[in-house]
Design a protein around this motif. Structure first.
Motif, PDB file in Angstrom:
ATOM      1  N   VAL A  37      57.407  37.702 -90.775  1.00  0.00           N
ATOM      2  CA  VAL A  37      56.973  38.711 -91.781  1.00  0.00           C
ATOM      3  C   VAL A  37      55.763  38.262 -92.421  1.00  0.00           C
ATOM      4  CG1 VAL A  37      57.639  40.170 -93.490  1.00  0.00           C
ATOM      5  CG2 VAL A  37      59.443  39.551 -91.843  1.00  0.00           C
ATOM      6  N   GLU A  38      55.857  37.093 -92.939  1.00  0.00           N
ATOM      7  CA  GLU A  38      54.765  36.471 -93.689  1.00  0.00           C
ATOM      8  C   GLU A  38      53.347  36.438 -92.951  1.00  0.00           C
ATOM      9  OE1 GLU A  38      54.741  35.819 -97.128  1.00  0.00           O
ATOM     10  OE2 GLU A  38      56.676  35.679 -97.537  1.00  0.00           O
ATOM     11  N   ALA A  39      53.633  35.811 -91.909  1.00  0.00           N
ATOM     12  CA  ALA A  39      52.356  35.847 -90.921  1.00  0.00           C
ATOM     13  C   ALA A  39      51.816  36.984 -90.522  1.00  0.00           C
ATOM     14  CB  ALA A  39      52.808  35.068 -89.407  1.00  0.00           C
ATOM     15  N   GLY A  40      52.569  37.937 -90.330  1.00  0.00           N
ATOM     16  CA  GLY A  40      52.119  39.597 -89.975  1.00  0.00           C
ATOM     17  C   GLY A  40      51.165  40.150 -91.165  1.00  0.00           C
ATOM     18  N   MET A  41      51.858  39.922 -92.249  1.00  0.00           N
ATOM     19  CA  MET A  41      51.289  40.295 -93.663  1.00  0.00           C
ATOM     20  C   MET A  41      49.728  39.837 -93.798  1.00  0.00           C
ATOM     21  SD  MET A  41      54.320  40.396 -96.317  1.00  0.00           S
ATOM     22  CE  MET A  41      55.903  41.441 -95.995  1.00  0.00           C
ATOM     23  N   ALA A  42      49.457  38.560 -93.028  1.00  0.00           N
ATOM     24  CA  ALA A  42      48.315  37.781 -93.427  1.00  0.00           C
ATOM     25  C   ALA A  42      47.262  38.347 -92.498  1.00  0.00           C
ATOM     26  CB  ALA A  42      48.539  36.583 -93.286  1.00  0.00           C
ATOM     27  N   VAL A  43      47.498  39.029 -91.216  1.00  0.00           N
ATOM     28  CA  VAL A  43      46.802  39.357 -90.226  1.00  0.00           C
ATOM     29  C   VAL A  43      45.625  40.427 -90.721  1.00  0.00           C
ATOM     30  CG1 VAL A  43      46.411  40.199 -87.842  1.00  0.00           C
ATOM     31  CG2 VAL A  43      48.333  38.591 -88.231  1.00  0.00           C
ATOM     32  N   SER A  44      44.539  40.243 -90.373  1.00  0.00           N
ATOM     33  CA  SER A  44      43.444  41.228 -91.059  1.00  0.00           C
ATOM     34  C   SER A  44      43.312  42.186 -90.092  1.00  0.00           C
ATOM     35  CB  SER A  44      42.141  40.571 -91.150  1.00  0.00           C
ATOM     36  OG  SER A  44      41.738  40.347 -89.634  1.00  0.00           O
ATOM     37  N   GLY A  45      43.065  43.549 -90.545  1.00  0.00           N
ATOM     38  CA  GLY A  45      42.767  44.598 -89.470  1.00  0.00           C
ATOM     39  C   GLY A  45      41.868  44.567 -88.387  1.00  0.00           C
ATOM     40  N   MET A  46      40.727  43.889 -88.669  1.00  0.00           N
ATOM     41  CA  MET A  46      39.910  43.519 -87.679  1.00  0.00           C
ATOM     42  C   MET A  46      40.389  42.777 -86.545  1.00  0.00           C
ATOM     43  SD  MET A  46      36.657  44.744 -88.311  1.00  0.00           S
ATOM     44  CE  MET A  46      35.494  43.666 -87.650  1.00  0.00           C
ATOM     45  N   ASP A  47      41.102  41.534 -86.962  1.00  0.00           N
ATOM     46  CA  ASP A  47      41.693  41.065 -85.995  1.00  0.00           C
ATOM     47  C   ASP A  47      42.809  41.554 -85.051  1.00  0.00           C
ATOM     48  OD1 ASP A  47      40.227  38.562 -86.800  1.00  0.00           O
ATOM     49  OD2 ASP A  47      41.631  37.501 -87.822  1.00  0.00           O
ATOM     50  N   TYR A  48      43.582  42.288 -85.844  1.00  0.00           N
ATOM     51  CA  TYR A  48      44.582  43.070 -85.164  1.00  0.00           C
ATOM     52  C   TYR A  48      44.065  44.135 -84.214  1.00  0.00           C
ATOM     53  CZ  TYR A  48      48.850  45.772 -84.384  1.00  0.00           C
ATOM     54  OH  TYR A  48      49.754  46.545 -83.664  1.00  0.00           O
ATOM     55  N   GLN A  49      43.050  44.792 -84.475  1.00  0.00           N
ATOM     56  CA  GLN A  49      42.279  45.810 -83.557  1.00  0.00           C
ATOM     57  C   GLN A  49      41.691  44.924 -82.485  1.00  0.00           C
ATOM     58  OE1 GLN A  49      42.104  48.877 -83.806  1.00  0.00           O
ATOM     59  NE2 GLN A  49      41.181  48.913 -81.805  1.00  0.00           N
ATOM     60  N   ARG A  50      41.170  43.917 -82.392  1.00  0.00           N
ATOM     61  CA  ARG A  50      40.579  43.107 -81.437  1.00  0.00           C
ATOM     62  C   ARG A  50      41.788  42.604 -80.595  1.00  0.00           C
ATOM     63  NH1 ARG A  50      37.833  40.060 -85.671  1.00  0.00           N
ATOM     64  NH2 ARG A  50      35.856  40.658 -85.873  1.00  0.00           N
ATOM     65  N   ILE A  51      42.989  42.641 -81.022  1.00  0.00           N
ATOM     66  CA  ILE A  51      44.063  42.214 -80.144  1.00  0.00           C
ATOM     67  C   ILE A  51      44.838  43.345 -79.467  1.00  0.00           C
ATOM     68  CG2 ILE A  51      46.851  41.749 -80.040  1.00  0.00           C
ATOM     69  CD1 ILE A  51      46.292  40.075 -82.742  1.00  0.00           C
ATOM     70  N   LEU A  52      44.671  44.552 -80.053  1.00  0.00           N
ATOM     71  CA  LEU A  52      44.885  46.008 -79.275  1.00  0.00           C
ATOM     72  C   LEU A  52      43.641  46.027 -78.188  1.00  0.00           C
ATOM     73  CD1 LEU A  52      45.906  48.313 -82.275  1.00  0.00           C
ATOM     74  CD2 LEU A  52      47.270  46.804 -80.876  1.00  0.00           C
ATOM     75  N   CYS A  59      53.067  40.861 -82.379  1.00  0.00           N
ATOM     76  CA  CYS A  59      54.543  40.779 -82.914  1.00  0.00           C
ATOM     77  C   CYS A  59      54.667  40.777 -84.383  1.00  0.00           C
ATOM     78  CB  CYS A  59      55.491  39.857 -82.069  1.00  0.00           C
ATOM     79  SG  CYS A  59      57.216  39.676 -82.428  1.00  0.00           S
ATOM     80  N   ALA A  60      53.897  39.801 -84.927  1.00  0.00           N
ATOM     81  CA  ALA A  60      54.115  39.596 -86.222  1.00  0.00           C
ATOM     82  C   ALA A  60      53.895  40.825 -87.086  1.00  0.00           C
ATOM     83  CB  ALA A  60      53.290  38.394 -86.785  1.00  0.00           C
ATOM     84  N   VAL A  61      52.755  41.306 -86.872  1.00  0.00           N
ATOM     85  CA  VAL A  61      52.273  42.511 -87.597  1.00  0.00           C
ATOM     86  C   VAL A  61      53.234  43.634 -87.624  1.00  0.00           C
ATOM     87  CG1 VAL A  61      50.389  44.453 -87.574  1.00  0.00           C
ATOM     88  CG2 VAL A  61      49.646  41.981 -87.336  1.00  0.00           C
ATOM     89  N   GLU A  62      53.843  43.815 -86.340  1.00  0.00           N
ATOM     90  CA  GLU A  62      54.800  45.143 -86.376  1.00  0.00           C
ATOM     91  C   GLU A  62      56.062  44.695 -86.936  1.00  0.00           C
ATOM     92  OE1 GLU A  62      55.333  47.011 -82.438  1.00  0.00           O
ATOM     93  OE2 GLU A  62      52.919  46.139 -81.662  1.00  0.00           O
ATOM     94  N   ALA A  63      56.389  43.422 -86.827  1.00  0.00           N
ATOM     95  CA  ALA A  63      57.742  42.804 -87.608  1.00  0.00           C
ATOM     96  C   ALA A  63      57.547  43.064 -89.042  1.00  0.00           C
ATOM     97  CB  ALA A  63      58.014  41.657 -87.192  1.00  0.00           C
ATOM     98  N   ALA A  64      56.276  42.705 -89.568  1.00  0.00           N
ATOM     99  CA  ALA A  64      55.998  43.006 -90.811  1.00  0.00           C
ATOM    100  C   ALA A  64      56.023  44.246 -91.445  1.00  0.00           C
ATOM    101  CB  ALA A  64      54.667  42.438 -91.174  1.00  0.00           C
ATOM    102  N   ILE A  65      55.829  45.403 -90.523  1.00  0.00           N
ATOM    103  CA  ILE A  65      55.763  46.822 -90.867  1.00  0.00           C
ATOM    104  C   ILE A  65      57.104  47.142 -90.915  1.00  0.00           C
ATOM    105  CG2 ILE A  65      55.341  49.095 -90.104  1.00  0.00           C
ATOM    106  CD1 ILE A  65      52.640  47.877 -88.809  1.00  0.00           C
ATOM    107  N   VAL A  66      57.975  46.894 -89.810  1.00  0.00           N
ATOM    108  CA  VAL A  66      59.392  47.156 -89.703  1.00  0.00           C
ATOM    109  C   VAL A  66      60.168  46.594 -91.143  1.00  0.00           C
ATOM    110  CG1 VAL A  66      61.660  46.585 -88.384  1.00  0.00           C
ATOM    111  CG2 VAL A  66      59.343  47.161 -87.156  1.00  0.00           C
ATOM    112  N   HIS A  67      59.875  45.404 -91.181  1.00  0.00           N
ATOM    113  CA  HIS A  67      60.636  44.937 -92.384  1.00  0.00           C
ATOM    114  C   HIS A  67      60.158  44.862 -93.855  1.00  0.00           C
ATOM    115  CE1 HIS A  67      63.727  42.595 -89.886  1.00  0.00           C
ATOM    116  NE2 HIS A  67      62.931  42.784 -89.067  1.00  0.00           N
TER     117      HIS A  67
END
Length: 478
Positions: A340-355, A313-321
């Motif tokens: 928003v700040e937390a979303g900006m700090a998530v790495s691409g690798m970690d986000y891909q693992r979530i997906l 949720c944080a990554v997507e909210a960071a993109i929205v805002h």
């Protein structure tokens, strides 16, 4: 309005208007007067659209006199969550940054409600950006059953207004539980449809792949009436499904004998409040009496997917805002800003693992739901929450995880869920339950929910607001 019409079911009011027993204008004027009398304390509306509502009511009455009837919503006052754009009316989404935004067109769901003849009576209040807390400048929505208790987030305004008789139904949204928590807290019914079943065009996003737009009403039949009007493909939202829209009102009259409801007794019983367990047991008994087969199932482990929801949720909210936050960071409240700040700090690798984990979980849930028509769970595992308890959420991550345990997994998977009242706590507060079905099988949910409400009275309870807003009489309630 005589005989407490404000607490009638949406379809009952629609029928009275269609038969010209009462006019839409009379109903609308009475609700507007009730809002003026009560909502200063309940705070369910961000703004009331008096003039627009009265114009639409007069138009509905004129059409009905001329023999034109648009369906069960024709002339019925409905509210929409204030993240749905409304032409010519400010739409803030619970934020300060959008406080002066006046859309030049309606959101698709608002347009569809208008086409169905509904009267748009107002915009309901929500948490900032539809996340977990109100902007510091906005007073929170008050629970009409008891002012010491939580009204739910983020669609608390939609659910509380419906419960208090300030509208006959409302549009809401759900990113991690935001239709279901308020329904449970306020004793009303609501549907989080399959992701892609209802258009999000013209609504403020929180996290687009998790956001679901859906209806709230007093009963499942009322939910079905609104859902029928708003469901379907939208050329302006390429994520909507092209699957046909069914006659969801007819589904509420379907025979449920022979249907199968799955129960994971361990998941539903582990660290679950006694009152909630009792409500689940009673619901199972009702469904059995209706001829539904109760089947033991083993639900996929949700612990990791619950943990994954927050960074997803944080990554997507960071993109929205992203753009607004760069320019107006100081106008954000502390909770949305931290997301928003937390979303900006998530790495691409970690986000891909979530997906990847999310895709696997979605497949596991769909496989289980291929063997039953629905799964029954609580909405949350504890007694209704007081404001005193909610104030400590930030200090109790384990309590947040428990709150999300039965809700956010189905935002991650996209499956449809139906919330409905199933009991009453020891303090007299509503207890909500939830049914989950396979993707795009809202029909099974509506059939089962309506059958349950045909045999029970939980959805007919109503808060007593005649002598003022209910107050807590429970010492030290927590």
């Amino acid at each position: 309005m005589s005989f407490k019409m404000e607490f009638c079911d949406l379809t009952e009011v629609g029928e009275l208007i269609a038969r010209r027993v009462v006019t839409s204008r009379e109903v609308t004027e009475a609700l507007l007067a009730r809002i003026q009398r009560l909502d200063g304390r309940l705070r369910t509306y961000a703004r009331v659209l008096d003039d627009r509502a009265l114009r639409q009511a007069e138009a509905a009455d004129r059409e009905i006199r001329e023999g034109v009837h648009r369906g069960p919503l024709h002339g019925v006052p409905i509210a929409v969550k204030d993240l749905c754009w409304t032409e010519g009316a400010a739409t803030a989404g619970g934020t300060v940054i959008h406080g002066d935004f006046v859309p030049t067109h309606d959101a698709t769901v608002v347009r569809k409600l208008t086409e169905a003849g509904a009267v748009l009576i107002g915009k309901t209040q929500l948490t900032e950006g539809a996340y977990s807390d109100y902007h510091p400048s906005i007073p929170p929505v008050c629970n009409p059953w008891n002012s010491a208790y939580w009204a739910g987030i983020s669609s608390g305004g939609s659910a509380a207004a419906t419960a208090a008789g300030l509208c006959f139904g409302a549009i809401a949204s759900d990113t991690g539980g935001s239709i279901r928590w308020p329904c449970a807290a306020n004793g009303v019914s609501g549907l989080k449809p399959t992701w892609g079943r209802v258009s999000r065009h013209g609504t403020f996003d929180l996290a687009p792949s998790l956001d679901h737009i859906g209806p709230i009403a007093r009963s499942v039949v009322g939910v079905a009436a609104i859902f029928k009007a708003i469901a379907g493909h939208d050329v302006d939202d390429p994520t909507t499904s092209s699957r046909p829209v069914f006659d969801y009102m007819a589904d509420t009259f379907a025979d449920v004998r022979g249907k199968r409801i799955g129960i994971d007794r361990n998941w539903n019983g582990d660290d679950v409040d006694v009152g909630t367990k009792a409500a689940l047991a009673e619901a199972c008994a009702v469904f059995s009496d209706l001829g539904v087969e109760i089947v033991d199932v083993s639900f996929p482990d949700v612990r990791q997917i619950v943990l994954d929801w927050t960074p997803n949720c944080a990554v997507e909210a960071a993109i929205v805002h992203e753009a607004a936050y760069a320019l107006h960071k100081e106008q954000y409240g502390p909770i949305l800003s931290s997301v928003v700040e937390a979303g900006m700090a998530v790495s691409g690798m970690d986000y891909q693992r979530i997906l990847l984990r999310r895709a696997a979980f979605r497949g596991q849930v769909e496989a289980l739901l291929s063997s039953v028509d629905a799964v029954l769970t609580p909405i949350h595992p504890f007694a209704p929450l007081t404001l005193k308890t909610i104030a400590t959420l930030g200090e109790q991550p384990e309590l947040i995880a428990k709150l999300q345990r039965y809700t956010c997994p189905f935002n991650m998977s996209g499956h449809p869920t139906l919330a409905f009242p199933g009991g009453v706590s020891a303090d007299g507060m509503p207890i909500g339950l939830q049914l989950i079905a396979a993707a795009f099988d809202e029909s099974s949910l509506l059939a089962l929910g309506a059958a349950f409400q045909g045999w029970t009275e939980w959805h007919r309870r109503r808060p007593d607001l005649d002598d003022g807003l209910a107050e807590s009489h429970v010492a030290g309630a927590a």
